[in-house]
Write a protein that holds these residues in place. Structure first.
Motif, PDB file in Angstrom:
ATOM      1  N   LYS A 112       0.800  -1.219   0.000  1.00 60.24           N
ATOM      2  CA  LYS A 112       0.000   0.000   0.000  1.00 60.24           C
ATOM      3  C   LYS A 112       0.836   1.273   0.000  1.00 60.24           C
ATOM      4  CE  LYS A 112      -4.189  -1.741   2.269  1.00 60.24           C
ATOM      5  NZ  LYS A 112      -5.088  -1.609   3.431  1.00 60.24           N
ATOM      6  N   ILE A 113       1.982   1.228   0.659  1.00 57.51           N
ATOM      7  CA  ILE A 113       2.650   2.498   0.919  1.00 57.51           C
ATOM      8  C   ILE A 113       4.099   2.553   0.449  1.00 57.51           C
ATOM      9  CG2 ILE A 113       1.198   3.291   2.793  1.00 57.51           C
ATOM     10  CD1 ILE A 113       4.433   1.526   3.542  1.00 57.51           C
ATOM     11  N   ALA A 114       4.513   1.613  -0.408  1.00 55.67           N
ATOM     12  CA  ALA A 114       5.896   1.645  -0.881  1.00 55.67           C
ATOM     13  C   ALA A 114       6.265   2.975  -1.531  1.00 55.67           C
ATOM     14  CB  ALA A 114       6.147   0.479  -1.837  1.00 55.67           C
ATOM     15  N   PRO A 115       5.439   3.541  -2.429  1.00 56.17           N
ATOM     16  CA  PRO A 115       5.812   4.841  -3.009  1.00 56.17           C
ATOM     17  C   PRO A 115       5.932   5.930  -1.943  1.00 56.17           C
ATOM     18  CG  PRO A 115       4.008   3.842  -4.228  1.00 56.17           C
ATOM     19  CD  PRO A 115       4.165   3.051  -2.984  1.00 56.17           C
ATOM     20  N   GLN A 116       5.046   5.890  -0.967  1.00 52.29           N
ATOM     21  CA  GLN A 116       5.064   6.888   0.103  1.00 52.29           C
ATOM     22  C   GLN A 116       6.340   6.765   0.934  1.00 52.29           C
ATOM     23  OE1 GLN A 116       1.814   8.334   0.049  1.00 52.29           O
ATOM     24  NE2 GLN A 116       2.569  10.114   1.166  1.00 52.29           N
ATOM     25  N   VAL A 117       6.738   5.535   1.197  1.00 54.34           N
ATOM     26  CA  VAL A 117       7.962   5.306   1.966  1.00 54.34           C
ATOM     27  C   VAL A 117       9.159   5.859   1.206  1.00 54.34           C
ATOM     28  CG1 VAL A 117       9.531   3.535   2.837  1.00 54.34           C
ATOM     29  CG2 VAL A 117       7.079   3.312   3.210  1.00 54.34           C
ATOM     30  N   ALA A 118       9.226   5.584  -0.100  1.00 47.72           N
ATOM     31  CA  ALA A 118      10.356   6.057  -0.899  1.00 47.72           C
ATOM     32  C   ALA A 118      10.451   7.579  -0.854  1.00 47.72           C
ATOM     33  CB  ALA A 118      10.220   5.570  -2.336  1.00 47.72           C
ATOM     34  N   PHE A 119       9.323   8.263  -1.046  1.00 51.71           N
ATOM     35  CA  PHE A 119       9.338   9.724  -1.061  1.00 51.71           C
ATOM     36  C   PHE A 119       9.729  10.281   0.308  1.00 51.71           C
ATOM     37  CE2 PHE A 119       6.884  13.784  -0.640  1.00 51.71           C
ATOM     38  CZ  PHE A 119       7.720  14.537  -1.462  1.00 51.71           C
ATOM     39  N   ASN A 405     -10.946  12.686   2.981  1.00 57.41           N
ATOM     40  CA  ASN A 405     -10.114  11.515   2.684  1.00 57.41           C
ATOM     41  C   ASN A 405     -10.647  10.732   1.482  1.00 57.41           C
ATOM     42  OD1 ASN A 405      -7.980   9.717   3.002  1.00 57.41           O
ATOM     43  ND2 ASN A 405      -9.182   8.367   4.316  1.00 57.41           N
ATOM     44  N   LYS A 406     -10.918  11.441   0.398  1.00 57.80           N
ATOM     45  CA  LYS A 406     -11.400  10.776  -0.810  1.00 57.80           C
ATOM     46  C   LYS A 406     -10.272  10.167  -1.638  1.00 57.80           C
ATOM     47  CE  LYS A 406     -15.642  13.451  -1.410  1.00 57.80           C
ATOM     48  NZ  LYS A 406     -16.451  14.279  -2.327  1.00 57.80           N
ATOM     49  N   THR A 407      -9.046  10.565  -1.377  1.00 54.99           N
ATOM     50  CA  THR A 407      -7.926  10.096  -2.198  1.00 54.99           C
ATOM     51  C   THR A 407      -7.185   8.913  -1.577  1.00 54.99           C
ATOM     52  OG1 THR A 407      -6.314  11.570  -1.151  1.00 54.99           O
ATOM     53  CG2 THR A 407      -7.590  12.470  -2.988  1.00 54.99           C
ATOM     54  N   GLY A 408      -7.451   8.605  -0.310  1.00 59.17           N
ATOM     55  CA  GLY A 408      -6.716   7.547   0.363  1.00 59.17           C
ATOM     56  C   GLY A 408      -5.340   7.985   0.839  1.00 59.17           C
ATOM     57  N   ALA A 409      -5.043   9.282   0.720  1.00 56.05           N
ATOM     58  CA  ALA A 409      -3.725   9.783   1.127  1.00 56.05           C
ATOM     59  C   ALA A 409      -3.493   9.607   2.627  1.00 56.05           C
ATOM     60  CB  ALA A 409      -3.587  11.257   0.737  1.00 56.05           C
ATOM     61  N   LEU A 410      -4.571   9.717   3.405  1.00 53.09           N
ATOM     62  CA  LEU A 410      -4.419   9.608   4.850  1.00 53.09           C
ATOM     63  C   LEU A 410      -3.947   8.219   5.255  1.00 53.09           C
ATOM     64  CD1 LEU A 410      -4.701  10.810   7.667  1.00 53.09           C
ATOM     65  CD2 LEU A 410      -7.119  10.131   7.647  1.00 53.09           C
ATOM     66  N   GLU A 411      -4.543   7.171   4.645  1.00 53.88           N
ATOM     67  CA  GLU A 411      -4.114   5.806   4.976  1.00 53.88           C
ATOM     68  C   GLU A 411      -2.661   5.569   4.584  1.00 53.88           C
ATOM     69  OE1 GLU A 411      -8.464   5.739   4.975  1.00 53.88           O
ATOM     70  OE2 GLU A 411      -6.958   6.521   3.607  1.00 53.88           O
ATOM     71  N   LYS A 416       2.618   4.477   6.381  1.00 51.24           N
ATOM     72  CA  LYS A 416       4.025   4.742   6.108  1.00 51.24           C
ATOM     73  C   LYS A 416       4.824   4.917   7.390  1.00 51.24           C
ATOM     74  CE  LYS A 416       5.346   8.629   6.272  1.00 51.24           C
ATOM     75  NZ  LYS A 416       5.332  10.094   6.228  1.00 51.24           N
ATOM     76  N   GLN A 417       4.167   5.429   8.437  1.00 53.21           N
ATOM     77  CA  GLN A 417       4.881   5.683   9.689  1.00 53.21           C
ATOM     78  C   GLN A 417       5.511   4.406  10.261  1.00 53.21           C
ATOM     79  OE1 GLN A 417       5.143   8.838  10.260  1.00 53.21           O
ATOM     80  NE2 GLN A 417       3.545   9.368   8.798  1.00 53.21           N
ATOM     81  N   LEU A 418       4.877   3.254   9.993  1.00 57.75           N
ATOM     82  CA  LEU A 418       5.401   1.998  10.526  1.00 57.75           C
ATOM     83  C   LEU A 418       6.790   1.685   9.981  1.00 57.75           C
ATOM     84  CD1 LEU A 418       2.159  -0.185  10.235  1.00 57.75           C
ATOM     85  CD2 LEU A 418       3.117   0.820  12.314  1.00 57.75           C
ATOM     86  N   LEU A 419       7.073   2.132   8.769  1.00 55.51           N
ATOM     87  CA  LEU A 419       8.364   1.864   8.143  1.00 55.51           C
ATOM     88  C   LEU A 419       9.219   3.122   8.056  1.00 55.51           C
ATOM     89  CD1 LEU A 419       7.152  -0.466   5.246  1.00 55.51           C
ATOM     90  CD2 LEU A 419       8.125  -1.124   7.449  1.00 55.51           C
ATOM     91  N   PHE A 420       8.802   4.162   8.735  1.00 58.03           N
ATOM     92  CA  PHE A 420       9.514   5.431   8.684  1.00 58.03           C
ATOM     93  C   PHE A 420       9.978   5.866  10.063  1.00 58.03           C
ATOM     94  CE2 PHE A 420       9.579  10.099   8.692  1.00 58.03           C
ATOM     95  CZ  PHE A 420      10.445  10.347   7.633  1.00 58.03           C
ATOM     96  N   GLU A 421       9.034   5.975  10.996  1.00 57.12           N
ATOM     97  CA  GLU A 421       9.347   6.481  12.338  1.00 57.12           C
ATOM     98  C   GLU A 421      10.396   5.640  13.079  1.00 57.12           C
ATOM     99  OE1 GLU A 421       8.555   9.184  13.669  1.00 57.12           O
ATOM    100  OE2 GLU A 421       6.774   9.948  12.668  1.00 57.12           O
ATOM    101  N   PRO A 422      10.389   4.324  12.943  1.00 54.71           N
ATOM    102  CA  PRO A 422      11.430   3.594  13.685  1.00 54.71           C
ATOM    103  C   PRO A 422      12.850   3.875  13.206  1.00 54.71           C
ATOM    104  CG  PRO A 422       9.614   2.147  13.083  1.00 54.71           C
ATOM    105  CD  PRO A 422       9.418   3.412  12.322  1.00 54.71           C
ATOM    106  N   ILE A 423      13.008   4.495  12.021  1.00 49.45           N
ATOM    107  CA  ILE A 423      14.336   4.712  11.460  1.00 49.45           C
ATOM    108  C   ILE A 423      14.736   6.179  11.558  1.00 49.45           C
ATOM    109  CG2 ILE A 423      15.787   4.440   9.406  1.00 49.45           C
ATOM    110  CD1 ILE A 423      13.723   2.291   8.486  1.00 49.45           C
ATOM    111  N   VAL A 424      13.951   7.051  10.929  1.00 54.54           N
ATOM    112  CA  VAL A 424      14.237   8.485  10.954  1.00 54.54           C
ATOM    113  C   VAL A 424      13.053   9.214  11.583  1.00 54.54           C
ATOM    114  CG1 VAL A 424      15.878   8.586   9.039  1.00 54.54           C
ATOM    115  CG2 VAL A 424      13.446   8.547   8.545  1.00 54.54           C
ATOM    116  N   GLY A 425      13.100  10.540  11.598  1.00 54.52           N
ATOM    117  CA  GLY A 425      12.001  11.290  12.210  1.00 54.52           C
ATOM    118  C   GLY A 425      11.876  11.025  13.701  1.00 54.52           C
ATOM    119  N   GLY A 426      12.999  10.777  14.353  1.00 58.92           N
ATOM    120  CA  GLY A 426      12.971  10.456  15.782  1.00 58.92           C
ATOM    121  C   GLY A 426      13.250   9.005  16.074  1.00 58.92           C
TER     122      GLY A 426
END
Length: 466
Positions: A112-119, A405-411, A416-426
């Protein structure tokens, strides 16, 4: 004044005053339109007022013989508590991140969120690259700034006030005492810049037709009311089965998460002492507790789910615990900033701030439309907001462009936080970056972060370009 140490009454007084100032922050936001338009949190306004009335503001303005000189209106014991509060309460914020959340399978999350993680990773690693570059080429040679300054953009922008405050002890350990004040200043500038530039970009996006499938209304009062009713219903259902107050139960669960985090940290420190520390490479001894508290919360959530007792975790209460803790972190961190230190390092501070803001905007405009396969503006603006003003700013900008939330951007943003926050952003690397710069030097860390930046650009470009 108590000269032998703080007493409980000192801590009590410090947080009573903190609560009063938070109310003052709310009053200022209600009465001053500029603060509403900038969406500044009440805790930042309250902390700023306390800073001006404390030793760094009023304390330096009054004559030396005045009783307010060098302390302002606050007793020394109160300011001592505030100075210690950020590194304590940040652990509660991170411990609650996964508590009460549904943890999907890694495969489902990635799909679901691979592109979001990359960006998002491009934004974060780029902050290290530009920060370390200007530090190596300009700040250290010309201003004799500690090379760890190269990590401050990511700490302040991606990590925010809580992370900046939580890293203070680590930065002090490495002789970079002014680092926490610079990071907190960057966090404040980043938050304001995130809202302001985000609003400007949203207006530009609407004119250019980049924002589609969204309505212009804001969150309604009815939605807020429904949320309150949901919390009340969960309280009532909970109280049918247990006699202990639900808040007490959930505080206890947070305590377990923090304790597990502490045990994990101690175990890793012992492992380090037996292995790589023998060749004089130390990392875990300098890592703060809060990234481990996040892992502790994840373990507690998964374990309670498997035991069938996860109904004891009420997500609204966990958000409330995190919210109160974050307010305490932000207020006390800002109220304790050393304006003298910021003034002494104003030019380096300005260079870091401008560099970070420029990178975030440029990365959004260039990479988001090329890497995000659908609704690039909505999905990208949330990450850009987070990259300058932490998660809350990203959610705010998402609300402005996609309130229903018609675009699904919120989900995508949330998972994405699950694969982002544990590494960067704190996360782990945010905590380890100053340690790595200190242990290895800025050039090896620049090489590492630049390599990771290139990896995520290539990964995103090959797999998700449109």
């Amino acid at each position: 004044m108590n000269t032998t140490g703080l007493e409980l009454v000192d801590v009590f007084a410090a947080f009573i005053i903190l609560g009063l100032f938070l109310l003052l922050g709310r009053f200022l936001k209600e009465k001053i339109d500029l603060f509403k338009q900038l969406y500044l949190p009440e805790s930042i306004l309250a902390g700023a007022v306390a800073l001006l009335l404390g030793k760094e503001g009023l304390g330096h303005l009054v004559p030396p013989d005045n009783f307010l000189a060098n302390q302002g209106i606050f007793p020394q014991d109160v300011t001592t508590v505030w100075a210690q509060a950020p590194s304590i309460f940040i652990n509660l914020v991170f411990a609650t991140l996964f508590l009460g959340e549904t943890i999907p399978s890694p495969k489902e999350v990635w799909r679901k969120i691979a592109p979001q993680v990359a960006f998002a990773q491009i934004l974060a690693w780029g902050q290290y690259v530009v920060g370390l570059t200007v530090t190596i080429l300009i700040l250290t040679p010309l201003f004799d700034i500690n090379p760890i300054a190269g990590a401050l953009i990511e700490i302040g922008f991606e990590g925010g006030h809580g992370t900046a405050a939580g890293m203070a002890e680590v930065l002090d350990t490495f002789g970079f005492e002014e680092g926490s004040e610079l990071a907190l200043g960057l966090a404040t500038v980043g938050l304001i810049a995130g809202v302001v530039t985000g609003t400007i970009l949203i207006n530009w996006g609407r004119k250019k037709g980049h924002i589609v499938s969204e309505t212009e209304n804001n969150l309604s009062f009815q939605e807020s009311t429904n949320s309150s009713e949901t919390v009340q219903t969960e309280y009532e259902d909970f109280n049918k089965h247990v006699l202990l107050d639900p808040l007490s139960i959930n505080l206890g669960i947070v305590a377990i998460a923090v304790t597990l985090g502490w045990l994990i940290l101690k175990a890793l420190q012992e492992l380090e002492a037996l292995t790589w520390a023998k060749i004089e490479i130390e990392i875990m001894n300098y890592v703060p507790l809060f990234p481990m508290a996040l892992i502790g919360g994840l373990i507690v959530q998964i374990t309670m789910k498997k035991l069938g007792i996860d109904h004891l975790i009420l997500r609204p209460l966990q958000k409330n615990i995190a919210g109160v803790s974050l307010d305490a972190v932000i207020f006390s961190a800002i109220a304790s900033i050393s304006l003298t230190v910021l003034g002494t390092n104003f030019i380096p501070f300005l260079i870091l701030a401008i560099t970070g803001i420029t990178w975030n905007i440029a990365a959004f405009l260039f990479f988001a439309p090329r890497l995000l396969p659908s609704y690039w503006f909505q999905r990208g603006i949330g990450d850009m907001g987070q990259s300058m003003g932490v998660t809350a700013t990203g959610l705010l900008l998402l609300q402005m462009v996609d309130p229903d939330n018609k675009t699904g951007a919120l989900e995508s943003f949330a998972y994405k936080q699950l694969l982002f926050e544990p590494i960067v952003g704190g996360g782990f690397f945010t905590a380890a970056a100053p340690i790595l710069v200190f242990q290895l030097g800025p050039i090896p860390v620049l090489t590492l972060t630049a390599s990771l930046l290139v990896f995520w650009i290539v990964f995103g470009w090959v797999n998700f370009k449109v």
